[in-house]
Scaffold this motif. Sequence first.
Motif, short mmCIF file in Angstrom:
data_model
loop_
_atom_site.label_atom_id
_atom_site.label_comp_id
_atom_site.label_asym_id
_atom_site.label_seq_id
_atom_site.Cartn_x
_atom_site.Cartn_y
_atom_site.Cartn_z
N ARG A 88 18.66 -0.29 15.82
CA ARG A 88 19.52 0.11 14.70
C ARG A 88 18.83 -0.34 13.42
O ARG A 88 18.45 -1.50 13.29
CB ARG A 88 20.88 -0.56 14.84
N VAL A 89 18.64 0.56 12.48
CA VAL A 89 17.97 0.22 11.21
C VAL A 89 18.89 -0.68 10.41
O VAL A 89 20.04 -0.34 10.15
CB VAL A 89 17.62 1.49 10.41
N VAL A 90 18.37 -1.86 10.04
CA VAL A 90 19.16 -2.83 9.28
C VAL A 90 18.59 -3.10 7.89
O VAL A 90 19.28 -3.66 7.04
CB VAL A 90 19.31 -4.17 10.06
N ALA A 91 17.34 -2.71 7.66
CA ALA A 91 16.73 -2.95 6.34
C ALA A 91 15.48 -2.10 6.19
O ALA A 91 15.00 -1.51 7.17
CB ALA A 91 16.36 -4.43 6.18
N GLU A 92 15.00 -2.04 4.98
CA GLU A 92 13.73 -1.37 4.68
C GLU A 92 12.85 -2.30 3.87
O GLU A 92 13.34 -3.02 3.01
CB GLU A 92 13.96 -0.10 3.85
N ILE A 93 11.57 -2.26 4.15
CA ILE A 93 10.59 -2.98 3.33
C ILE A 93 9.70 -1.90 2.74
O ILE A 93 9.17 -1.05 3.47
CB ILE A 93 9.74 -3.96 4.17
N GLY A 94 9.56 -1.92 1.43
CA GLY A 94 8.76 -0.89 0.80
C GLY A 94 8.14 -1.37 -0.50
O GLY A 94 8.36 -2.50 -0.92
N PRO A 95 7.38 -0.49 -1.12
CA PRO A 95 6.74 -0.86 -2.38
C PRO A 95 7.79 -1.02 -3.47
O PRO A 95 8.88 -0.46 -3.38
CB PRO A 95 5.82 0.33 -2.67
N PRO A 96 7.48 -1.79 -4.51
CA PRO A 96 8.44 -1.93 -5.61
C PRO A 96 8.65 -0.59 -6.32
O PRO A 96 7.77 0.27 -6.31
CB PRO A 96 7.78 -2.95 -6.53
N ALA A 103 0.83 -1.21 0.00
CA ALA A 103 0.00 0.00 0.00
C ALA A 103 0.86 1.26 0.00
O ALA A 103 0.46 2.31 0.50
CB ALA A 103 -0.93 -0.01 1.20
N ASP A 104 2.09 1.16 -0.54
CA ASP A 104 3.02 2.30 -0.71
C ASP A 104 3.56 2.85 0.60
O ASP A 104 3.85 4.03 0.71
CB ASP A 104 2.37 3.43 -1.52
N GLU A 105 3.70 2.03 1.60
CA GLU A 105 4.30 2.48 2.86
C GLU A 105 5.68 1.83 3.01
O GLU A 105 5.87 0.68 2.62
CB GLU A 105 3.40 2.08 4.04
N THR A 106 6.62 2.56 3.55
CA THR A 106 7.96 2.04 3.79
C THR A 106 8.12 1.74 5.27
O THR A 106 7.80 2.58 6.11
CB THR A 106 9.03 3.04 3.34
N ILE A 107 8.61 0.56 5.58
CA ILE A 107 8.79 0.13 6.96
C ILE A 107 10.29 -0.07 7.22
O ILE A 107 10.97 -0.74 6.44
CB ILE A 107 8.04 -1.19 7.25
N LEU A 108 10.79 0.54 8.27
CA LEU A 108 12.18 0.37 8.66
C LEU A 108 12.28 -0.84 9.58
O LEU A 108 11.56 -0.93 10.56
CB LEU A 108 12.69 1.61 9.39
#
Length: 110
Positions: free
Chosen positions: A46-54, A35-40
């Motif tokens: 400590r931020v290790v990755a991001e999950i987001g829209p393609p 749904a176009d949201e980016t999750i840290l």
Amino acid sequence: MATCRYPVPTLACKRSVGIKVLNSKLSEYVRLAAADETILVTDRDRVVAEIGPPAPARSAAVADAHLAELMRTGILAPPSHVTTGAPPKPEPIAPLSEILQQLDRDRGDR
């Protein structure tokens, strides 16, 4: 669900989630990313990755996405020219009888 800790009026707020929570609720966070949201993703704050829209240029089909990635990295080159219609029919190299005679002759040498 994680919420924004430090809302800043000029910046968009992103959700953050720890690895342990992400593991147990992965499908929920994937739906948010769709749904176009980016999750840290964090590990011990400590931020290790991001999950987001393609990315907008990313194809929805996995095979197309792999091909596009190979072309972006230079492993695969696009076709030099595009043809339309049916491929040309191959011309026979020799009559079948001649090919069979040569095959028999080659096998006789063994």
